[in-house]
Design a protein around this motif. Sequence first.
Motif, short mmCIF file in Angstrom:
data_model
loop_
_atom_site.label_atom_id
_atom_site.label_comp_id
_atom_site.label_asym_id
_atom_site.label_seq_id
_atom_site.Cartn_x
_atom_site.Cartn_y
_atom_site.Cartn_z
N HIS A 242 0.66 -1.35 0.06
CA HIS A 242 -0.06 -0.03 0.02
C HIS A 242 0.74 1.23 0.06
N LEU A 243 0.82 2.13 -1.15
CA LEU A 243 1.85 3.03 -1.68
C LEU A 243 1.06 4.48 -1.48
N SER A 244 1.62 5.37 -0.86
CA SER A 244 1.12 6.76 -1.01
C SER A 244 1.52 7.46 -2.39
N ILE A 245 0.96 8.51 -2.83
CA ILE A 245 1.53 9.05 -4.04
C ILE A 245 2.89 9.61 -3.85
N GLY A 246 3.65 9.17 -4.88
CA GLY A 246 5.25 9.56 -4.64
C GLY A 246 6.04 8.50 -5.30
N ASN A 247 7.44 8.56 -4.92
CA ASN A 247 8.40 7.68 -5.46
C ASN A 247 8.69 6.79 -4.28
N HIS A 248 8.92 5.43 -4.70
CA HIS A 248 9.19 4.28 -3.58
C HIS A 248 10.19 3.50 -4.09
N THR A 249 11.34 3.04 -3.04
CA THR A 249 12.48 2.51 -3.35
C THR A 249 12.26 0.94 -3.40
N LEU A 250 12.71 0.17 -4.45
CA LEU A 250 12.50 -1.20 -4.43
C LEU A 250 13.61 -1.89 -3.73
N ASN A 340 -4.69 6.76 2.28
CA ASN A 340 -4.45 6.62 3.60
C ASN A 340 -5.78 6.73 4.56
N ASN A 341 -6.91 5.96 4.10
CA ASN A 341 -8.13 5.97 4.78
C ASN A 341 -7.99 4.30 5.81
N SER A 342 -7.36 4.44 6.94
CA SER A 342 -7.03 3.34 7.63
C SER A 342 -8.31 3.00 8.39
N SER A 343 -8.80 1.83 8.50
CA SER A 343 -9.71 0.99 9.38
C SER A 343 -8.97 1.08 10.77
N PRO A 344 -9.79 0.98 11.65
CA PRO A 344 -9.40 0.80 13.12
C PRO A 344 -8.57 -0.42 13.24
N LYS A 345 -7.56 -0.50 13.91
CA LYS A 345 -6.51 -1.77 13.96
C LYS A 345 -6.75 -2.33 15.04
N LYS A 346 -6.66 -3.68 15.03
CA LYS A 346 -6.61 -4.62 16.07
C LYS A 346 -5.38 -5.55 15.75
N GLN A 437 2.42 -1.42 16.37
CA GLN A 437 1.65 -1.89 15.30
C GLN A 437 -0.04 -1.18 15.52
N LEU A 438 -0.32 -0.98 16.61
CA LEU A 438 -1.59 -0.58 16.90
C LEU A 438 -1.70 0.92 15.71
N ASN A 439 -0.69 1.64 15.65
CA ASN A 439 -0.68 2.77 14.84
C ASN A 439 -0.47 2.66 13.45
N SER A 440 -0.46 1.17 12.90
CA SER A 440 -0.07 1.01 11.55
C SER A 440 -1.25 1.34 10.43
N TYR A 592 -3.51 -8.05 7.99
CA TYR A 592 -3.88 -6.77 7.75
C TYR A 592 -4.85 -6.37 8.87
N ASN A 593 -5.54 -7.44 9.46
CA ASN A 593 -6.41 -6.91 10.54
C ASN A 593 -7.19 -8.15 11.07
N ALA A 594 -7.72 -7.94 12.25
CA ALA A 594 -8.36 -9.19 13.02
C ALA A 594 -9.35 -8.75 13.90
N GLU A 595 -10.05 -9.78 14.33
CA GLU A 595 -11.44 -9.48 15.04
C GLU A 595 -11.79 -10.81 15.94
N GLN A 596 -12.44 -10.67 17.09
CA GLN A 596 -12.79 -11.74 17.68
C GLN A 596 -14.23 -11.75 18.39
N THR A 597 -14.85 -12.80 18.60
CA THR A 597 -16.25 -12.74 19.38
C THR A 597 -16.37 -14.07 20.01
N HIS A 598 -17.05 -14.12 21.13
CA HIS A 598 -17.43 -15.36 21.94
C HIS A 598 -18.37 -16.18 21.15
N LEU A 599 -18.27 -17.32 21.38
CA LEU A 599 -19.34 -18.28 20.79
C LEU A 599 -20.56 -17.96 21.21
#
Length: 686
Positions: A242-250, A340-346, A437-440, A592-599
């Motif tokens: 996931h790359l923002s506008i501009g140049n990126h080094t490989l 750069n529209n990030s979802s809430p990170k878990k 990682q919470l801020n990623s 990328y992201n995760a979630e949990q729920t009790h059965l």
Amino acid sequence: MKTYLLILYLLATCLQYLQAQNYTVSTYIGDDGDYWSGAYIYKFFSLGTNLSDEQDLPFNFDFYGQSVSSYRIAHSGYITFNTASAASINSNTALPNTSGPNNAIYALWDDFTTASTISTKTYGTAPNRVHQITWAGLNYPGAAPWQDDITVSLNLYENCGDFEIVVIDNNILPSSSFYPMLNTTIGCENATGTLGTQIAGSPNYIPSDPSWDKTLYEVHRFRWNAPIVHDASLIGIDIDNHLSIGNHTLKGSVRNEGDASLTSYDINYSLNNGPTQTASISGVNASNSQKSFWTHTVPIHISSPNDQYELRVWVSNVNGMPDEMSCNNVLTEYITGINNNSSPKKILLEEFTGTWCGYCIDGAVIMENLVAQHGSNLIPVAIHDGDSMEFNDGLRTAFSVAAYPSGMIDRKNSTSGTTYTQEPSGRGSWSSLVSNQLNSFTPVDVDIQHSWNPNTRVIDATVSANYSDNSAGDARIVLMVVEDSLTGQGSGWNQANYYNTTTGHPYYGAGSSVVGFTHRHVLRDYVEGGCFGVDGVIPHHVSAGSNYQHQFQYTLPPNINPNKVTLVAAIAKYMDTNDAMYIGVRGQRYIYNAEQTHLMTMTNTVAIEDNAANVLVYPNPTNAQVKIDVNNYNGSIITKVFNLAGQLLETNSSTTIDLSNYAAGLYLFQVHYEDRVMHIRVEKVD
């Protein structure tokens, strides 16, 4: 007459050429341990003195110019493609030898005991698969237990058509304590035993014992006919999906697979099969098996969030010569522009642990402290090894887990740059890695909707990937079954404790083995697709606003308590290895992201199946007292209160529990009534 003599000369030359064809061997010390990454077929054998049943190869393989499709395994360190034979020949010889076994590959041939663990695995995707046969714990009659730690693997490569033998010596004592018993053969020979290749020292070969380092392996690569002199294998590329506008080094890395030292090479890339961008890398000094790290001189330019590319990278022009083995040159990745529209990170924290591990009890404490600190933003999963909660999860081998306790935070490589270190990290770094990682950035949010049938024990779950931004990469949907608060009796359940005499530790004075220890967040199974999840649901390029779902169905085994089950879902990124599958691509598979729920999801309650009573704990959260109410039950109720480290704080027969004197945080209530035990989390607030 001249024509006749010419024909005789040509025939003689051809016969000489045919006779000269044989396998050649390159031997070196390898520095990577991912020979098993991504295994999807895994089988164990317990052999006596006879050969195994006939085993099918997952692909046709040419051996001495003949196609073979099956083989038999001997406990004494070899396989034979002579499937008509049933008896194992244990006394090794020099090669070739017409007496047999013949038509065989000798990984480490000698008269070992039958106590070794033998397994086969296949990994990769056609036409780039690798089939591996492994003998672990090879030893001799009368050898001491500490002498049974030589492992050898035989890897057959589908695409390149060669094979390699990897010897791993994990012996903890000096070589002289063990090796005088060794007189092994490593090599191969044809069906008649008239043509063969063996490494120097056979039939009395002694492994080199490379520093007793589990990251160093003795590797013998067998190639048909001429040795490979100039060959570089592309083993890693370093660029974000996931790359923002501009140049990126490989950036990335190659490994020298040829016998000549690697001094120079070209790195090429193209976007969507467009123009080739080439960078010449010189000034390299890498001998066989060593790595070279490169930076491409032409950046990748992202002009718009709508840019979507298939990035193809390959190595060529090795030492100014054509690369002699092109099947290990290419890697493919997918990249996209983003807004750069990030979802809430878990964060998914996967801990590797075991009851036998005395330091792992500290890992459990640290994990629970992190859960208390980050709440629902941190999703804990404990993967057990070598105890009563173990199962063949595939995650440990996929990420080469060798230390306990260790943990992966979103399965990410914690280092920057092209130099690879393993994704699993020590417990001392978990806190900082979780915070970082919470801020990623993440382009996707995960949702779980499920139902539970207590009569059939069937779970139906739909996991949704909801995209807030563009995304790229091989994304897959994972669903795990996690069971909480497990206890049992015996060595497979009692937790070893190296902190029994450590003042101030939560388990100070709890005993060197904590009987009845409560094991939290235990991974019990993957619902479908294994540790990397279900492929083919999410495309390699995704636009913002997209939604992808997969429906899972799972029958909960009778030994798993549904009241303790949490479903953990994740969107996991995967990446295949290079064409030859010589080495797994490291640092390119993460969450990328995760979630949990009790059965048993009910507000502040835990439901009991089969129309039994419900347990209600309220108010929850609380700043003082909580009330315990068991509907339609008037008998005695015993409640045990534990902290998140598993320590018992109090046992109370009252239906009112006062938490006024406890610090703010999460507590586990264990409510006993009739023959039932309910586990409920209660939050104490200030």
